[in-house]
Design an enzyme around this catalytic site. Structure first.
Site: not given
Length: 429
Positions: A109, A111, A136, A281, A300
């Protein structure tokens, strides 16, 4: 009861990829902090959520009021004026803090960044529930492995030369164009670097847009190659990884876009990686502390039965191609604490959060922390002790979670030798 320090109840998610039953740290923490939680030994326990995200907000342990509501009643005391001004929020934290226990690979995925997050949320709020970005950071609590970012260009070129199945999917022309025209030593931001990214995007696009039938045929051949000719692969751990992930997701495109195009990353406990918005990642196994900007947006690519947004994914990625060592974060000394034990700071290059790890190696050790200029959430992950602030002394056991208001000095006291806490916080500067 003081409203500056209080215990929280955190919710948990039972996604399919989570560790099963009591083997999951998430299950252990949930059950230890709430005796009414009965661990089902055949069910996965994947994520513990700590924060104000509307999908699973935390609650005051005593009053059962949501943290979101508590903050909204007195935002200046709970967030601080500078945080309110900076993030334009009066009822929520700018970060989401989690514990993850990973048994099976998560979807590959990425973001969206802030600009794309707003667009995707407006166009498709069902699949993109937030309008924020989601960088993240993952800190390994146990041995961890995952995929993080594209491999260096020369490694991908070697895969295209050595692995016919990848070349068959990418196509002869695109493969040859990549191998012959990449410039691995190009300076970041140079025209040559931009050209490298376009070549990498072309390879990734061919993989992601290949037909299901083609992926299935080539995946089965790839798995056989990993068993019969492991020396064909340029990394010795790749054949085993391909076989393991194929058992979890048979004949999946992730065998190509993940195992062959992305860095395979291993972390020991205490090591960390930072994952920027728009970098691909996936987590493969282990237990981690994860902190992110407050968003649940996911685009995804593979290893998932869920919605795959191939068009947006291919167009949005950064296509940076650094070796995995460049994505690891070095913990820093934290100067605003003193006493027994050890505190280290994981401070990623974004403004929404940092995480402080504190460990004790002796009983009855105490450590003092000056107040930080924003709100914090702290969780105990190992051992027993106490958290003391504002005239209170609260028991801290594995899975116990606490909210700490801005500017509040705090003391931690170890009852056991192996007392460990993680504290996520945000500051205006």
């Amino acid at each position: 009861m003081s409203n500056k320090l209080f215990r929280l109840d955190a919710g948990y998610q039972q996604y399919d990829w989570g560790k099963i039953g009591s083997s999951s740290a998430v299950a252990q923490f949930a059950a230890h902090s709430d005796p009414s939680v009965q661990i089902e030994q055949d069910k996965p326990y994947a994520e513990l959520w700590m924060g104000t995200h509307s999908k699973m907000p935390s609650y005051n342990h005593e009053s059962k009021e949501s943290l979101r509501d508590i903050i909204s009643k007195n935002p200046s005391a709970m967030l601080g004026k500078d945080i309110i001004d900076k993030f334009h929020a009066t009822n929520e934290l700018p970060f989401l803090f989690k514990v993850l226990s990973i048994e099976k690979v998560l979807s590959i995925q990425a973001h969206p960044d802030k600009a794309l997050g707003k667009i995707l949320h407006a166009q498709d709020p069902k699949n993109y529930p937030d309008d924020n970005h989601k960088p993240e950071m993952a800190i390994a609590v146990t041995d961890f492995e995952g995929f993080c970012g594209f491999k260096p260009l020369q490694e991908i070129a070697d895969e295209l030369k050595r692995i016919p199945e990848l070349r068959n999917i990418v196509g002869e022309e695109t493969s040859r164009n990549f191998i012959e025209n990449i410039q691995p030593s190009a300076q970041k931001g140079s025209p040559e670097d931009e050209q490298n990214k376009k070549l990498l995007q072309a390879v990734f696009s061919r993989v992601m847009n290949a037909s299901d039938d083609k992926i299935k045929i080539q995946a089965r051949s790839l798995v056989e190659r990993s068993k019969n000719s492991p020396s064909d692969f340029n990394k010795p751990d790749l054949p085993e990884l391909i076989q393991r992930l194929n058992k979890q997701f048979p004949d999946d495109v992730g065998l190509f876009c993940g195992c062959l195009l992305l860095n395979h990353c291993r972390l020991n406990a205490g090591e960390a990686i930072f994952l920027r918005a728009k970098d691909p990642h996936a987590y493969i196994s282990g237990d981690i502390m994860e902190c992110m900007a407050a968003s649940d947006n996911v685009v995804r690519a593979g290893f998932t039965p869920k919605f795959k947004d191939v068009k947006n994914l291919v167009s949005m990625l950064t296509y940076t191609y650094d070796p995995v060592e460049k994505q690891k974060m070095q913990p820093l000394k934290f100067d605003r604490s003193s006493g027994n034990g050890k505190s280290v700071l994981y401070n990623p290059p974004i403004e929404e959060f940092a995480v402080l790890e504190t460990t004790f190696d002796e009983k009855l050790g105490q450590r003092h922390f000056e107040g930080v200029d924003g709100p914090s959430i702290l969780i105990t992950t190992k051992g027993n002790g106490y958290i003391k602030a504002d005239g209170q002394k609260l028991k801290a056991e594995p899975g116990f979670v606490f909210f700490i208001a801005p500017h509040l000095p705090v003391d931690l006291e170890a009852e056991d030798e192996a007392f460990t806490t993680y504290r996520a916080f945000v500051e205006p500067n």
